[in-house]
Design an enzyme around this catalytic site. Structure first.
Site, PDB file in Angstrom:
ATOM      1  N   SER A   1       0.885  -1.430  -0.397  1.00 42.76           N
ATOM      2  CA  SER A   1       0.098   0.061  -0.083  1.00 42.76           C
ATOM      3  C   SER A   1       0.885   0.788   0.278  1.00 42.76           C
ATOM      4  CB  SER A   1      -1.300   0.062   0.996  1.00 42.76           C
ATOM      5  OG  SER A   1      -1.977   1.302   1.374  1.00 42.76           O
TER       6      SER A   1
ATOM      7  N   ASP B   1      -8.865  -4.373  -6.023  1.00 41.55           N
ATOM      8  CA  ASP B   1      -8.552  -3.797  -4.655  1.00 41.55           C
ATOM      9  C   ASP B   1      -9.213  -2.503  -4.145  1.00 41.55           C
ATOM     10  OD1 ASP B   1      -6.892  -2.062  -2.606  1.00 41.55           O
ATOM     11  OD2 ASP B   1      -4.990  -3.435  -3.140  1.00 41.55           O
TER      12      ASP B   1
ATOM     13  N   HIS C   1      -7.607  -6.067  -0.108  1.00 44.89           N
ATOM     14  CA  HIS C   1      -6.474  -5.039  -0.135  1.00 44.89           C
ATOM     15  C   HIS C   1      -5.024  -5.361  -0.424  1.00 44.89           C
ATOM     16  CE1 HIS C   1      -4.257  -1.227  -0.180  1.00 44.89           C
ATOM     17  NE2 HIS C   1      -4.547  -1.166   0.684  1.00 44.89           N
TER      18      HIS C   1
END
Length: 514
Positions: free
Chosen positions: A227, A453, A483
């Protein structure tokens, strides 16, 4: 109300508490010695501090080895490398395999920004057991986070009130209150953490990682970024392309976007995840308890949120489940398909007037423990984003953009649009419209995008590949939900990532896993 960029990866750091500090180290030291010459003193890890989320000390690894923690000194201000220092908290699990097979350290950043790597890596350490056969697994609290001179803004009681506010104003009075609350929060950050606020940019954290590489004794930085950790990794590769070793970027942030474009992309991403959740629930052989069709599921959620805007329901005593808390909780549950059962349960209960599950999900996103203490993930996230992002958006500008955000997501559009005012009254100017990640001369970087995602939409992976530059990145696609891709435990994804990190085998560009 979370900054929309907070939805990048906060769920990773909070999973373990789904349902169930101060500016330490800043300022006093002024050293002339070379910081790369320092020796780390590794000791058994203590229990996490309140700013890291609290809880018990990490359990031993399956083979009985203990997690070790240390503090690395880094310049407070990288433009004054011989000035004051701060302490950066590190954690490691030493390689489990034969010493002659050890490659070095593998440094993790799990995202946020604002997530504590010192607590997250031990929580998910077993997921990386294969990588540990040839690497010391290492993570850290980035500057401004947790025990690394953590930014402090409001108190726990003030944060309870802050997260109860209406983050999607419908009239002038609600808009005025939202802006006043935001200004109050930002003023508290300046009052309590003034010295740190200019020093928490992603470029500063990247320089910390290069110092870490040297102190750990590695010629190259072997890195696993998730991320926001992909943005940090990209910035590192830009600043130190010749120092990049084997690197993996998973759940990729689009480095070409402004904060507004990122928020709009997230609106689309979370709407897609909600669509997929609704389709999944209503396609099962057993009846979906929250709707007869996918559209019915979404219509009932919209009706619930509208009702909560006017009349909250009991949450976790004594707090009420507000429209904002419910929206936040729904977003948290969309981070992983593993959470969908909690979302179904939370919605079913909320329709009956019980908001506990959705509030627990919201608390998890916000870093609130069961005892009412908050980690500093919100303070750190806002500080890092506002130091990085140059744009400052006004309420009038947001209102002009609301139709575009609502078209992207009827459910999350207002929520993410109004989050753009978070940095409006920030004490420190933002560095740039978007990060520079061009990295000519870097070793290959494996970039992994997930088509489902919600927080870092799939398109960002291709944008990262292009921005890193020709011949640097190799893209891998995972056709999945949630995610990130590696933690989905998909065998194809894990085989490709492990093959590169352990054996240096770069998968073919354009590889697709499903």
């Amino acid at each position: 109300m979370p900054n929309p960029s907070r939805l990048h990866a906060a769920a990773l750091t909070a999973t373990v508490v789904l349902l169930s500090a101060t500016l330490a180290g800043c300022g006093g030291d002024s050293k002339d010695e070379d910081p790369t010459a320092q020796k780390l003193s590794w000791k058994d890890c203590p229990a996490p501090s309140e700013s890291e989320g609290g809880g018990a000390a990490p359990s031993p690894l399956p083979n009985g080895d203990k997690w070790q923690c240390a503090t690395m000194k880094a310049p407070l201000d990288w433009s004054k490398p011989k000035g004051d220092t701060i302490g950066l908290a590190l954690v490691r699990a030493k390689a489990s395999g034969a010493a002659n097979k050890r490659i070095g350290s593998l440094v993790f950043n799990f995202g946020g920004p604002g997530g504590s790597g010192v607590t997250t890596l031990p929580a998910f350490g077993e997921d990386y057991a294969t990588l540990r056969t040839r690497y010391d697994l290492v993570s850290f609290d980035p500057r401004g986070v947790g025990r690394s001179a953590g930014v402090k803004c409001e108190s726990d009681s003030q944060l309870d009130e802050y997260f109860q506010q209406d983050a999607t104003p419908d009239n002038t009075a609600e808009r005025t209150k939202l802006l006043a609350n935001t200004k109050q929060f930002n003023a508290a950050c300046e009052k309590n953490s003034k010295k740190m606020l200019p020093q928490v940019r992603t470029t500063d954290a990247a320089r910390d990682m290069d110092l870490m590489r040297q102190v750990l004794g590695d010629d190259k930085l072997h890195y696993f970024g998730i991320s926001y950790g992909t943005e940090l990794g990209g910035v590192y590769a830009h600043l130190f392309p010749k120092h990049v070793g084997r690197a993996v970027f998973d759940a990729v942030v689009d480095p070409t976007q402004t904060s507004e474009q990122g928020s709009l992309g997230q609106a689309k991403g979370f709407q897609l995840a909600l669509d997929n959740f609704a389709d999944d629930c209503t396609s099962k052989t057993t009846d979906c308890p929250i709707g007869d069709t996918a559209q019915d599921v979404k219509d009932r959620i919209a009706k619930l949120l509208k009702s909560l805007d006017n009349k909250p329901i009991p949450g976790i005593f004594p707090r009420q489940l507000t429209q904002t808390a419910a929206t936040n909780g729904i977003a948290q549950a969309l981070y992983s398909k593993d959470f969908w059962e909690y979302l179904t349960e939370g919605l079913e209960q909320a329709y009956s007037g019980d908001g506990k599950v959705l509030m627990a999900l919201s608390d998890s996103m916000n870093g609130r423990s069961e005892n009412g203490e908050y980690s500093n993930i919100t303070a750190a996230n806002v500080a890092i984003n506002c130091a990085d992002d140059k744009p400052r958006y006004t309420a009038d500008y947001v209102e002009q953009k609301l139709p575009e955000f609502r078209a992207a997501s009827p459910l999350f559009g207002d929520f993410l649009a109004w989050g753009m005012v978070t940095c409006t009254d920030w004490a420190v100017p933002g560095a740039a419209d978007h990060p520079d990640v061009s990295a000519a001369g870097s070793a290959p970087i494996l970039v992994v995008g997930n088509t489902g995602d919600p927080a870092t939409p799939y398109e960002g992976a291709r944008k990262m590949v292009d921005a890193l530059g020709k011949g640097v990145a190799v893209e891998l696609t995972y056709k999945g939900q949630g995610h990130g891709a590696y933690d989905s435990k998909n065998k194809c994804v894990q085989s490709a990532v492990n093959g590169y990190l352990l054996n240096g085998k770069v998968p073919a560009a354009g590889t697709v896993c499903s």
